[in-house]
Design an enzyme around this catalytic site. Structure first.
Site, PDB file in Angstrom:
ATOM      1  N   CYS A  56       0.847  -1.186   0.000  1.00  0.00           N
ATOM      2  CA  CYS A  56       0.000   0.000   0.000  1.00  0.00           C
ATOM      3  C   CYS A  56       0.885   1.239   0.000  1.00  0.00           C
ATOM      4  CB  CYS A  56      -0.889  -0.014   1.245  1.00  0.00           C
ATOM      5  SG  CYS A  56      -1.809   1.515   1.495  1.00  0.00           S
ATOM      6  N   CYS A  59       0.437   3.039   3.719  1.00  0.00           N
ATOM      7  CA  CYS A  59       0.900   2.434   4.979  1.00  0.00           C
ATOM      8  C   CYS A  59       1.952   1.362   4.765  1.00  0.00           C
ATOM      9  CB  CYS A  59      -0.291   1.836   5.723  1.00  0.00           C
ATOM     10  SG  CYS A  59      -1.026   0.431   4.862  1.00  0.00           S
ATOM     11  N   CYS A  72      -4.003   5.594 -12.205  1.00  0.00           N
ATOM     12  CA  CYS A  72      -2.584   5.892 -11.959  1.00  0.00           C
ATOM     13  C   CYS A  72      -1.767   4.693 -11.510  1.00  0.00           C
ATOM     14  CB  CYS A  72      -2.452   7.008 -10.919  1.00  0.00           C
ATOM     15  SG  CYS A  72      -2.990   6.503  -9.273  1.00  0.00           S
ATOM     16  N   CYS A  77      -4.290  -0.316   0.199  1.00  0.00           N
ATOM     17  CA  CYS A  77      -4.952  -1.427   0.890  1.00  0.00           C
ATOM     18  C   CYS A  77      -6.393  -1.008   1.168  1.00  0.00           C
ATOM     19  CB  CYS A  77      -4.223  -1.783   2.184  1.00  0.00           C
ATOM     20  SG  CYS A  77      -4.390  -0.528   3.465  1.00  0.00           S
ATOM     21  N   HIS A  80      -7.138   2.230   2.851  1.00  0.00           N
ATOM     22  CA  HIS A  80      -6.686   3.506   2.303  1.00  0.00           C
ATOM     23  C   HIS A  80      -7.185   3.821   0.904  1.00  0.00           C
ATOM     24  CE1 HIS A  80      -3.478   2.860   5.475  1.00  0.00           C
ATOM     25  NE2 HIS A  80      -4.148   3.929   5.852  1.00  0.00           N
ATOM     26  N   HIS A  84      -7.011   7.552  -1.156  1.00  0.00           N
ATOM     27  CA  HIS A  84      -6.457   7.758  -2.492  1.00  0.00           C
ATOM     28  C   HIS A  84      -7.463   8.483  -3.378  1.00  0.00           C
ATOM     29  CE1 HIS A  84      -4.238   7.048  -6.182  1.00  0.00           C
ATOM     30  NE2 HIS A  84      -5.342   6.561  -6.735  1.00  0.00           N
ATOM     31  N   CYS A 189     -41.518 -58.088 -10.353  1.00  0.00           N
ATOM     32  CA  CYS A 189     -41.868 -56.704 -10.008  1.00  0.00           C
ATOM     33  C   CYS A 189     -40.809 -55.727 -10.490  1.00  0.00           C
ATOM     34  CB  CYS A 189     -42.149 -56.535  -8.520  1.00  0.00           C
ATOM     35  SG  CYS A 189     -40.747 -56.869  -7.453  1.00  0.00           S
ATOM     36  N   HIS A 484     -38.586 -55.725  -2.843  1.00  0.00           N
ATOM     37  CA  HIS A 484     -39.762 -55.532  -3.675  1.00  0.00           C
ATOM     38  C   HIS A 484     -39.733 -54.149  -4.311  1.00  0.00           C
ATOM     39  CE1 HIS A 484     -43.709 -56.220  -5.149  1.00  0.00           C
ATOM     40  NE2 HIS A 484     -44.266 -55.270  -4.427  1.00  0.00           N
TER      41      HIS A 484
END
Lengths: 553, 179
Positions: A56, A59, A72, A77, A80, A84, A189, A484
């Site tokens: 970042c 920071c 840009c 992060c 932040h 920006h 069956c 069955h």
């Protein structure tokens, strides 16, 4: 009613994304494209420096989500990004670099743009090996599905209505036609249960009732040889004749034993085996009568027209992403029960206490399991064409094309090879009456594998319906070796229990609570049309069946 | 999951648990992001309908369990919906199409088996019946593609037993049941 299709809905961009697009168009996306890398498992990330980890710019942190500004290229992060955007006017749209997802700083939300997805997908496809990427972007053949559906409907209304009105007026009471008990001929069956389902599979029934099969001029019969198709035709006529005394399908048994010599014995039999065998018999009997179909190579015998679909199998190399795709036809799908347990656990080690496992198996769970990506074991390493060596790989099944009638077979057996023993699984499995097969289609599964990006994948067929309605349930009670079979039929909003010669009406909840073995679903439209043809209303069991009801028949 | 007490941990295990947390967070966000996308693009399944089906089934099971506890479900049939009753062994009589004899419906299958010279017991005998010889088909070659992906050993079958009162004979496949 519009059925849900497999295409995405184009989400409306937020104001900020719209502004960004107006001012910058695709330039930001295009610059980014070069840096996008996708792993073989399908995750796309933005990697601009191979040597440095992104941090970042405020920071210097590298944990948490990091966002790259589209204007840009500065990285912030999640704490932040807003900062920006405040510092630089208009820098509101960023990309989550780990996932290649657009993010609007002012809306604080992930946003979507088909243009961006397209760019991500194109880069992904460019990076994959030339062929074998699992995405068919070549112009596909026009789907023959619509044609199939139309021809299925042709087998349908008008003729059946005429036939129905001419039926034997002996029909006691106003129960749906074609409802008739079948005598048990001695442990048969298994046969009766499947026959009841076939009697009411919409296009199958229509085929045999409207005399499409003209048995008068059947070549085999005229030379005194047996013809399974003719016998089935006779069988249908008898059951739909209006006579309600139980019918003995003796000729059919004889005919079937002629065809399936290996199954011809008076011993315990499996209904699913019989089903496959009968369809096979119909196919072989019918195939000579029809000329091979030129364009698609599909078989046009009634068995295939009604029950056949297509499965897709993808095997993906975990090293390079190369995918090998194969297609196979199917007449039914056999599903393993989803037990909520990890499939790799050794059965012998699992605790057998039933109280431990409160997970309820569901049909959708079984279908999820069927289409789940499965890591192939180290003993099954796949030879990757691209890497030119054996690699660990992942296999995934999906349904390329759905049939008109979908037969789902639940594998209720467990094998213990070490102890040389098998056991029936009596576990309850929930199944819906309305089934949407959309999530299991190849189009959905493949799209999901590519991160659900908005992209024109081939095979997105808008004109096919994925909604099905249940019409028959074959249930088994007892053990692997003796038990069955009973079939429940859903006709005109009423459920009937077909237990050999005994036909009784039951509540829907009895069916829902039953232990199903084979499930028969018909495409919704076909199911509803078929029910219109059965011109009758149910009568209270207490009413005297011999008294004519005013206004009926 | 409670976080380990920092004081009690060495720097090494602190570091590894931080890495683990980072990885876990990342995976959780992966899933959240995927679900968010699916929801926004309208690709999610119709959960309401699915839940409704589940609810109906759960309700049904409860009701059926209740009624069987109360003894309401009768296992014996009295009359079918057409008002008919049927014996345990079907008693319709017809001619065997192989030999011409009159056979009771409920015993037709065992008769036909011997008559056609098929079945385990018949195969053990050395019969040279003309009809059996000429009517023998062989199964088609693997050109017919049926469930080719599935495991088609003879073990995968749920058999039905002798419901017509004939004493159950062989057990199929040599498998035995476990209680």
């Amino acid at each position: 009613m519009m059925s849900r299709n497999s295409m995405y809905t184009n989400p409306k961009p937020c104001k900020h994304l719209a502004d960004y697009k107006l001012r910058h168009g695709l330039s930001g996306y295009n610059l980014l494209q070069e840096q996008i890398r996708t792993t073989p498992s399908g995750k796309s990330s933005v990697k601009n420096h191979q040597t440095e980890i992104p941090r970042c710019c405020f920071c210097n942190g590298y944990q948490k989500r990091l966002y790259l500004c589209l204007i840009c290229s500065s990285i912030s992060c999640s704490s932040h990004t807003l900062l920006h955007s405040q510092c630089e006017n208009g820098h509101d749209i960023a990309v989550d670099i780990e996932r290649s997802e657009l993010y609007c700083v002012l809306c604080c939300d992930q946003v979507y743009d088909p243009d961006f997805d397209k760019i991500v997908m194109l880069k992904h496809l460019m990076d994959l090996p030339r062929s074998g990427n699992g995405v068919d972007v070549s112009a596909g053949r026009r789907s023959s599905k619509r044609r199939r559906l139309c021809s299925a409907l042709e087998l349908d209304l008008k003729k059946t209505k005429q036939l129905v009105s001419m039926r034997d007026l002996r029909a006691k009471s106003c129960y749906p036609l074609g409802l008739r008990g079948l005598n048990n001929l001695g442990s048969t069956c298994f046969m009766n249960s499947v026959l009841q389902a076939l009697l009411h599979a919409p296009p199958f029934r229509n085929y045999f009732l409207t005399g499409q099969r003209n048995h008068e001029v059947c070549r085999k019969r005229s030379s005194d040889r047996l013809c399974l198709l003719c016998d089935i035709y006779v069988f249908f006529s008898a059951v739909f004749s209006g006579d309600r005394t139980p019918y003995s399908p003796a000729q059919l048994l004889y005919s079937w034993w002629q065809h399936s010599a290996n199954l011809a014995s008076y011993e315990q039999q499996d209904a699913h085996e019989f089903f496959i065998s009968v369809l096979d018999g119909i196919h072989e009997n019918g195939v000579k009568a029809r000329s091979p179909i030129k364009d698609t190579g599909e078989c046009h015998c009634v068995a295939h027209r009604v029950f056949s679909g297509q499965l897709r199998s993808d095997v993906t190399c975990m090293s390079c992403g190369y995918t090998s795709t194969t297609y196979d036809p199917f007449m039914d799908i056999s599903l393993n029960l989803d037990t909520g347990n990890c499939p790799s656990t050794d059965l012998a080690n699992k605790s057998l206490k039933p109280s431990d496992n409160t997970y309820v198996s569901t049909l959708l769970g079984c279908l999820d399991l069927f289409t789940k990506p499965e890591k192939l074991g180290s003993d099954q390493k796949f030879f990757c064409e691209n890497c030119q060596e054996r690699q660990d790989s992942v296999k995934q099944m999906s349904i390329k094309r759905l049939p008109l009638v979908l037969c789902l077979h639940i594998k209720r057996f467990e094998h213990f090879p070490v102890r040389r023993m098998s056991r029936k699984i009596d576990r309850y499995m929930q199944f819906p009456f309305c089934l949407d097969m959309n999530p299991y289609l190849s189009s959905s599964v493949v799209r999901n594998r590519f991160g659900n990006r908005m992209f024109a994948f081939e095979g997105d067929e808008l004109d096919t319906s994925t909604e099905f309605e249940i019409f028959a349930v074959v249930t088994h009670s007892g053990t692997l070796d003796s038990g069955h079979y009973v079939t429940y039929l859903h006709l005109k909003d009423q459920w009937y229990k077909c237990d050999d010669a005994w036909i009784t009406a039951v509540e829907e909840e009895v069916v829902r609570a039953s232990q199903c073995y084979m499930l028969f679903y018909a495409q919704k439209m076909l199911y509803y049309k078929a029910n219109e043809d059965l011109v009758c209303q149910p009568v209270s069991p207490r009413a005297d069946p011999f008294l004519p009801i005013a206004g009926c028949c | 999951m409670s976080l380990p007490n920092d004081d009690n941990m060495s720097a090494h295990s602190q570091l590894s648990s931080h890495f683990f947390e980072d990885l876990l967070d990342s995976i959780i966000v992966d899933v959240a992001s995927e679900c968010h996308r699916v929801a926004r693009l309208g690709l999610d399944r119709n959960f309401e309908e699915e839940e409704e089906e589940l609810r109906l089934s759960a309700q049904a099971r409860a009701r059926v369990a209740d009624s069987s506890n109360n003894g309401e479900t009768n296992s014996k049939y009295v009359v079918d919906i057409f008002g008919q009753t049927h014996p345990a062994v079907a008693n319709e009589i017809f001619e065997c199409m192989n030999c011409g004899r009159s056979i009771v419906a409920g015993r037709f299958a065992p008769h036909l088996e011997k008559c056609m010279g098929k079945g385990r017991k018949a195969r053990l005998k050395v019969t040279r019946s003309a009809t059996a010889a000429q009517n023998r088909y062989t199964r088609g070659s693997p050109g017919s593609s049926y469930s080719s992906y599935s495991n088609s050993t003879g073990m995968n079958r749920l058999s039905n037993g002798a419901s017509s009162g004939v004493a159950g004979e062989e057990y199929s496949n040599g498998s035995f049941e476990e209680l």
